[in-house]
Scaffold this motif. Structure first.
Motif, short mmCIF file in Angstrom:
data_model
loop_
_atom_site.label_atom_id
_atom_site.label_comp_id
_atom_site.label_asym_id
_atom_site.label_seq_id
_atom_site.Cartn_x
_atom_site.Cartn_y
_atom_site.Cartn_z
N ARG A 188 -5.35 -2.04 -7.54
CA ARG A 188 -6.83 -2.21 -7.72
C ARG A 188 -7.51 -1.41 -6.64
N ILE A 189 -6.80 -1.37 -5.58
CA ILE A 189 -7.88 -0.83 -4.44
C ILE A 189 -7.63 0.47 -4.68
N LEU A 190 -6.27 0.89 -4.90
CA LEU A 190 -6.39 2.62 -5.09
C LEU A 190 -6.07 3.06 -6.34
N GLY A 191 -6.34 2.13 -7.13
CA GLY A 191 -6.76 2.48 -8.55
C GLY A 191 -5.46 2.94 -9.60
N VAL A 192 -4.56 2.09 -9.35
CA VAL A 192 -3.22 2.05 -9.55
C VAL A 192 -2.96 1.35 -10.70
N LEU A 193 -2.83 1.23 -12.30
CA LEU A 193 -3.11 -0.08 -13.11
C LEU A 193 -1.91 0.15 -13.39
N PRO A 194 -0.95 -0.96 -13.83
CA PRO A 194 0.15 -1.10 -14.68
C PRO A 194 0.01 -0.17 -16.15
N MET A 195 0.52 0.24 -16.84
CA MET A 195 0.58 0.53 -18.40
C MET A 195 0.28 -0.93 -19.26
N GLU A 196 -0.79 -0.89 -19.59
CA GLU A 196 -0.92 -1.63 -20.91
C GLU A 196 0.04 -1.86 -21.38
N PHE A 222 1.02 -0.82 0.01
CA PHE A 222 0.19 0.12 0.20
C PHE A 222 0.68 0.98 -0.11
N LEU A 223 2.22 1.27 0.72
CA LEU A 223 2.41 2.62 0.65
C LEU A 223 3.26 2.69 -0.64
N ASN A 224 3.90 1.22 -1.69
CA ASN A 224 4.65 1.65 -2.62
C ASN A 224 3.20 2.24 -3.99
N SER A 225 1.79 1.42 -3.46
CA SER A 225 0.72 2.09 -4.41
C SER A 225 0.36 3.16 -4.16
N GLY A 226 0.43 3.77 -3.35
CA GLY A 226 0.54 5.02 -2.41
C GLY A 226 0.96 6.64 -3.52
N LEU A 227 2.37 5.37 -3.01
CA LEU A 227 3.42 6.47 -3.49
C LEU A 227 3.35 6.58 -5.22
N ASN A 228 2.97 5.47 -5.76
CA ASN A 228 2.81 5.66 -7.54
C ASN A 228 1.67 6.34 -7.13
N ARG A 229 0.09 6.86 -7.24
CA ARG A 229 -0.55 7.24 -7.06
C ARG A 229 -0.04 8.54 -7.10
N LEU A 230 0.62 9.55 -6.22
CA LEU A 230 1.11 10.47 -5.78
C LEU A 230 1.92 11.13 -6.86
N LEU A 231 2.92 10.36 -7.46
CA LEU A 231 3.86 10.23 -8.20
C LEU A 231 3.30 10.49 -10.01
N ILE A 232 2.02 9.82 -10.38
CA ILE A 232 1.43 10.23 -11.86
C ILE A 232 0.15 11.21 -10.72
N THR A 233 0.18 11.77 -9.91
CA THR A 233 -0.66 12.98 -9.68
C THR A 233 -0.11 13.99 -10.02
N HIS A 234 1.36 13.78 -9.21
CA HIS A 234 2.52 15.37 -9.66
C HIS A 234 3.16 15.42 -11.21
N PHE A 235 3.47 14.16 -11.43
CA PHE A 235 3.96 14.74 -12.96
C PHE A 235 2.95 14.79 -13.67
N VAL A 236 1.96 13.58 -14.24
CA VAL A 236 0.94 14.50 -14.85
C VAL A 236 -0.09 14.23 -14.82
N GLY A 237 -0.60 13.68 -13.96
CA GLY A 237 -2.29 14.26 -13.28
C GLY A 237 -2.94 13.12 -13.31
N TRP A 238 -4.03 12.35 -12.29
CA TRP A 238 -4.59 11.48 -12.70
C TRP A 238 -5.26 11.59 -13.73
N GLU A 239 -6.70 12.12 -13.67
CA GLU A 239 -7.58 12.06 -14.72
C GLU A 239 -6.38 12.36 -16.40
N GLN A 240 -5.62 12.71 -16.29
CA GLN A 240 -5.07 12.45 -17.56
C GLN A 240 -4.33 11.29 -18.16
#
Length: 277
Positions: free
Chosen positions: A269-277, A139-157
């Motif tokens: 899955r829970i945090l909505g962070v999925l690997p890039m397809e 959960f720490l890893n996935s949570g950090l992943n989501r924070l990084l995505i939000t910071h560098f890209v933007g979650w919705e984008q």
């Protein structure tokens, strides 16, 4: 004259000291002995280490587990250092006997074969401890992943680009299977845009890559020294397969990666962070 007498006395003293040291060294080595067994108890199939000495240098020796011969070997000088697997015998306490075949001297230590646990009691606490560690890291890893995505890209984008690249790849594969050159040419024009999206989405993953080594650090430098080769979990029905023990027991070498993969996927899955397809 006095100097000669003094020299003679010193020489005798030095020689005596060397003889004493040699005698003590030999005396310490001679004898058939067994050090305390490590471990002193375990299940059938457990690995046991026997260390000791025998009377005869480079002599042959036998090691018995109860009445069953388990080792027949030759010592290195006086030293004995052997490993064997606990034979399939009923639970109880047995003598491990080291015998010098030349002098016929023996030494004995005891070992207890424990009963195979059943039901909930069969699950060691280490099973839950490693699961808990895996959950926290996942959960720490996935949570950090989501924070990084939000910071560098933007979650919705990020989600939008992920969906678009996935659809483009599916269309490309379908066109290739159908040999639709017109569609392939059309998709080719969009390839540079897709590559740019993938590059942008990869940036958080590159930052996270170094952090992901925490899985390996915890595995090698914490869990492995803590639990060693001891069973930390049981998988019924898999005895003596895939490197598991005779009763399906597995060490941290297997259990931690299984937990990490399971809870890593679940956390994504829970945090909505999925690997890039």
């Amino acid at each position: 004259m006095k100097n000669k007498t003094l020299t003679f006395a010193i020489s005798v003293l030095v020689i005596s000291m060397f003889l004493c040291v040699a005698f003590v060294a030999v005396w310490a080595q001679v004898g058939t002995n067994i050090e305390p067994i490590n471990p002193a108890s375990g299940l059938v199939g457990s690995h046991v280490n026997v260390k000791g000495t025998i009377d005869t240098p480079n002599g042959t020796y036998l090691i018995y587990f109860g009445a069953q011969l388990v080792i027949n070997n030759t010592s290195i000088d006086y030293a004995v250092n052997e490993n064997f697997t606990v034979p399939d015998l009923p639970a109880g306490t047995y003598n491990i006997t080291l015998q010098d075949t030349m002098s016929n001297q023996t030494a004995v230590q005891s070992f207890t074969i424990t009963m195979i646990p059943t039901g909930f009691s069969a699950i060691p606490w280490s099973t839950f401890a490693i699961m808990g560690i895996s959950v926290v890291i996942a959960f720490l890893n996935s949570g950090l992943n989501r924070l990084l995505i939000t910071h560098f890209v933007g979650w919705e984008q990020y989600r939008s680009m992920q969906k678009e690249t996935s659809e483009w790849r599916s269309q490309q594969m379908a066109a290739a299977r159908a040999n639709d050159k017109k569609q392939l040419e059309k998709l080719k024009k969009k390839e540079s845009q897709i590559m740019a999206m993938q590059k942008k989405m990869a940036k958080p993953q590159m930052v996270l890559f170094g952090v992901s080594f925490i899985y390996i650090v915890v595995w090698i430098f914490f869990l492995t020294p803590t639990y060693g080769a001891s069973p930390v979990a049981y998988l019924p029905g898999f005895g003596n397969t895939l490197g598991f023990g005779p009763h399906g027991e597995m060490g941290v070498f297997y259990w931690y990666p299984i937990c990490s993969l399971l809870f890593g996927t679940l956390a994504s899955r829970i945090l909505g962070v999925l690997p890039m397809e």
